[in-house]
Design a protein around this motif. Structure first.
Motif, PDB file in Angstrom:
ATOM      1  N   UNK A  84      53.962  44.240  43.857  1.00  0.00           N
ATOM      2  CA  UNK A  84      53.557  43.518  42.649  1.00  0.00           C
ATOM      3  C   UNK A  84      52.782  42.253  42.975  1.00  0.00           C
ATOM      4  N   UNK A  85      53.192  41.541  44.018  1.00  0.00           N
ATOM      5  CA  UNK A  85      52.687  40.179  44.236  1.00  0.00           C
ATOM      6  C   UNK A  85      51.463  40.078  45.133  1.00  0.00           C
ATOM      7  N   UNK A  86      51.328  40.963  46.113  1.00  0.00           N
ATOM      8  CA  UNK A  86      50.305  40.774  47.146  1.00  0.00           C
ATOM      9  C   UNK A  86      48.900  40.637  46.580  1.00  0.00           C
ATOM     10  N   UNK A  87      48.521  41.525  45.680  1.00  0.00           N
ATOM     11  CA  UNK A  87      47.158  41.494  45.161  1.00  0.00           C
ATOM     12  C   UNK A  87      46.812  40.173  44.514  1.00  0.00           C
ATOM     13  N   UNK A  88      47.763  39.606  43.778  1.00  0.00           N
ATOM     14  CA  UNK A  88      47.504  38.357  43.076  1.00  0.00           C
ATOM     15  C   UNK A  88      47.498  37.158  44.029  1.00  0.00           C
ATOM     16  N   UNK A  89      48.356  37.202  45.053  1.00  0.00           N
ATOM     17  CA  UNK A  89      48.370  36.108  46.037  1.00  0.00           C
ATOM     18  C   UNK A  89      47.095  36.144  46.878  1.00  0.00           C
ATOM     19  N   UNK A  90      46.619  37.335  47.204  1.00  0.00           N
ATOM     20  CA  UNK A  90      45.352  37.468  47.928  1.00  0.00           C
ATOM     21  C   UNK A  90      44.228  36.796  47.139  1.00  0.00           C
ATOM     22  N   UNK A  91      44.174  37.073  45.847  1.00  0.00           N
ATOM     23  CA  UNK A  91      43.144  36.473  44.998  1.00  0.00           C
ATOM     24  C   UNK A  91      43.235  34.954  45.006  1.00  0.00           C
ATOM     25  N   UNK A  92      44.453  34.431  44.944  1.00  0.00           N
ATOM     26  CA  UNK A  92      44.652  32.979  44.970  1.00  0.00           C
ATOM     27  C   UNK A  92      44.115  32.377  46.257  1.00  0.00           C
TER      28      UNK A  92
END
Length: 211
Positions: A84-92
């Protein structure tokens, strides 16, 4: 060995997710090719017109189904947190890098970014897997192959990464020196960090881990 959940294991899992995401963002920032899975992930998101976080969820849903069928013992809270989290943290992290650092256009300037990316990604995966609180759906593929074949982990990881790189190439994704370095180095580096860093820091060795 005691199997109860400890603070070190939970912290290792969470820190591992953050470090993995930073590594992927560094690959993307270097523009020398992403790690194989995320090269496929990023290109698929571009073709589908979806945010990376959403595309990441789609692929992980497919791999998670395989994990539930053949590798349920690798499923845990860490599996869901990673998916759930990796894609959004990568973007950040990628947005932060592009806002604060100038991108190097020609070699050898991007090479330090690639080196940092390989180290970060390998260390993050090692911490996440060693915490034994649930393996990321994509990372399970290599572990599942190891469990069901006589091949060592690094060979299985090489196979899954090479396959993703090939699919990304066929879809027109960005592949390059960074992708090749990652495909050949992740497996050995993960094993190195397992033995020399993660198991010592977390004071835990997952049951069934092969040396």
């Amino acid at each position: 060995m005691e199997q109860h959940v400890t603070f070190r294991r939970v912290a290792g899992m969470l820190v591992g997710i953050v470090i993995i995401s930073l590594g992927v963002a560094l690959f993307k920032f270097a523009h020398l090719g992403n790690d194989p899975f995320n090269a496929l992930n990023i290109r698929s998101a571009e073709l589908a017109g979806l945010p990376l976080g959403v595309q990441n969820l789609i692929y992980n849903a497919v791999f998670f189904t395989m994990q539930m069928i053949w590798g349920r013992r690798y499923v845990g809270f860490g599996t869901v947190a990673n998916a759930v989290c990796c894609g959004f943290i990568i973007t950040f992290f990628y947005d932060f890098l592009t806002a604060h650092f100038a991108q190097a256009a020609t070699l050898p300037a991007p090479l330090p970014w690639v080196a940092a990316a390989v180290v970060c990604t390998s260390l993050g995966i090692s911490l996440h897997q060693t915490s034994d609180l649930g393996v990321a759906p994509y990372d399970y593929l290599a572990l599942g192959l190891r469990d069901h074949t006589p091949l060592p982990y690094f060979c299985c990881r090489l196979f899954t990464d090479t396959l993703c790189a090939l699919l990304a190439f066929l879809l027109g994704g960005l592949l390059g020196l960074g992708t090749l370095i990652c495909a050949f180095c992740l497996g050995p580096l993960i094993q190195f960090f397992n033995i020399h860093v993660s198991e010592n820091v977390l004071q835990y060795v997952p049951t069934g881990r092969q040396a």
